[in-house]
Design a protein around this motif. Structure first.
Motif, PDB file in Angstrom:
ATOM      1  N   LYS A 132      -7.201  -1.272   3.417  1.00 43.61           N
ATOM      2  CA  LYS A 132      -6.345  -0.430   2.578  1.00 43.61           C
ATOM      3  C   LYS A 132      -6.803  -0.382   1.122  1.00 43.61           C
ATOM      4  O   LYS A 132      -6.165   0.256   0.298  1.00 43.61           O
TER       5      LYS A 132
ATOM      6  N   TYR B  88       0.885  -1.167   0.000  1.00 43.06           N
ATOM      7  CA  TYR B  88       0.000   0.000   0.000  1.00 43.06           C
ATOM      8  C   TYR B  88       0.922   1.216   0.000  1.00 43.06           C
ATOM      9  O   TYR B  88       1.647   1.465   0.970  1.00 43.06           O
TER      10      TYR B  88
ATOM     11  N   ALA C  51      -6.697   1.538  -4.221  1.00 40.19           N
ATOM     12  CA  ALA C  51      -6.169   1.820  -2.888  1.00 40.19           C
ATOM     13  C   ALA C  51      -7.109   2.753  -2.143  1.00 40.19           C
ATOM     14  O   ALA C  51      -7.735   3.638  -2.739  1.00 40.19           O
TER      15      ALA C  51
ATOM     16  N   TYR D  69      -3.743  -0.899  -4.744  1.00 43.08           N
ATOM     17  CA  TYR D  69      -3.214  -1.843  -3.761  1.00 43.08           C
ATOM     18  C   TYR D  69      -2.844  -3.122  -4.504  1.00 43.08           C
ATOM     19  O   TYR D  69      -3.623  -3.637  -5.314  1.00 43.08           O
TER      20      TYR D  69
END
Length: 394
Positions: free
Chosen positions: A244, A222, A393, A378
């Motif tokens: 995340k 991340y 993300a 992500y």
């Protein structure tokens, strides 16, 4: 690799198995307000990228129960790094975590006093570690301005509460020119597969899996993209953190485990199909988006870029918001990047601010998706199932 301006520190989250107690270890970070990269640093990043994939002078040379979270330092949105320790007692190192390579190396205390890159960073002292085991073999790796070389060794490597025993790594005694002189990191933790490792050495994460140090043989990144962020993001060993990212991860199988290489269905810019049925490599060790020659020229032309003699494309900073979205189609899903994602602001030699296209030239038939893409999506690197996953993300 890349040159940077942040001063760092790290906090490390150690997640153990479902029946054990989690621990949280935080180390505060120091923040430096000035974070705009120079034009020279962007060029150095491109040179290092080409050297990593053996593309030099336009020629491609083909070669072939728990977990831990490493919080990463973001330097100029050019690279992300965190802490490990090696030896007994542990000797600390600030390291670049790189999915585009597979070796672990750090500077050696035996390097020459004339070697500035080595002298500017913490060095591993084998004689100070009771768990050091000499290997005897030599190693060498190619980078942008020369060859990194030294000897191999074995020792204990720790990340948070994860302790990897008998890990083979490189002790660098000769570092190339200025490549690593100004870097924020001392060495590199390669997170690729053994097939691309120098001397086919077992990579650190494979050792974690073999020693049952993680519940799942998967790690995930991340990355924050604001260069002034106190926290640069995190690297999670042993799983994914659903807080995340939004939605579900789109997984695609790896083409050939070595690099993190996977099928790229297509690339579109403003509704125009630029590329179809290519391959791509996810590389946390580069900030850029590297495109094959045809796509590189088309994209930068459609963006209205002005070519320079250094294979850069200058963009009009006042027109950035008018540029189109670029979409990467992976696993049948669309992953878009906005102009704010793929335009890089840099300090020119005269102190003025310029805007550069993040699309750089790769004299090859595959793409490299670096932090420009991974910072927006992500990314889960599933070693056990030989697949890679992406999701927006958070």
């Amino acid at each position: 690799m890349h040159c940077l301006f942040w001063l760092l520190s790290v906090w490390i989250l150690c997640l153990f198995g479902p029946n054990s107690q989690a621990q949280l270890i935080r180390v505060p970070m120091q923040f430096q307000a000035s974070f705009m990269a120079s034009r020279r640093q962007h060029r150095a990043g491109r040179s290092s990228l080409l050297a990593k994939y053996n593309v030099v002078g336009g020629q491609e040379v083909t070669t072939q129960n728990g977990g831990a979270t490493e919080t990463l330092d973001n330097r100029l949105n050019l690279e992300y790094a965190g802490h490990i320790s090696i030896g007994t007692p542990g000797q600390p190192f600030h390291m670049l975590f790189d999915t585009g390579s597979a070796n672990l190396w750090v500077p050696s205390a035996e390097c020459s006093a004339k070697n500035l890159a080595c002298q500017h960073h913490h060095r591993y002292n084998a004689s100070a570690s009771s768990s050091y085991v000499p290997d005897g073999r030599r190693f060498a790796m190619a980078y942008g301005t020369g060859s990194l070389s030294g000897r191999l060794a074995q020792d204990t490597v720790s990340i948070g509460q994860l302790v990897v025993r008998n890990q083979t790594f490189g002790m660098a005694m000769h570092e190339p020119g200025s490549t690593f002189v100004d870097t924020n990191f001392a060495g590199i933790v390669g997170l690729g597969f053994r097939a691309i490792a120098e001397q086919k050495i077992k990579p650190l994460f494979e050792s974690m899996c073999d020693q049952s140090l993680v519940d799942e043989c998967i790690f995930s990144f991340y990355l924050k993209r604001n260069g002034s962020e106190r926290m640069g993001g995190e690297l999670l060993f042993g799983g994914v953190d659903k807080s995340k990212f939004s939605g579900s991860l789109t997984y695609v199988p790896l083409t050939l485990p070595g690099y993190w290489q996977f099928p790229l269905d297509g690339v579109e810019l403003g509704g125009t199909i630029i590329s179809q049925n290519r391959q791509a490599i996810a590389d946390t060790g580069t900030s850029l988006l590297a495109a094959p020659p045809r796509e590189y020229l088309i994209i930068n032309s459609l963006l209205g870029g002005l070519p320079t003699s250094n294979n850069e494309y200058l963009l009009n900073c006042s027109e950035i918001d008018k540029l189109p979205e670029i979409v990467f189609v992976i696993g049948g899903q669309r992953f878009g990047l906005q102009p704010r994602d793929y335009v890089m602001r840099a300090a020119n030699d005269d102190g003025s601010t310029i805007c550069l296209s993040a699309f750089t030239l790769m004299e090859a038939d595959f793409w490299i998706l670096g932090d420009v893409f991974i910072g927006r999506y992500y990314t889960a690197f599933d070693v056990a199932h030989r697949r890679i996953g992406f999701a927006p993300a958070a």
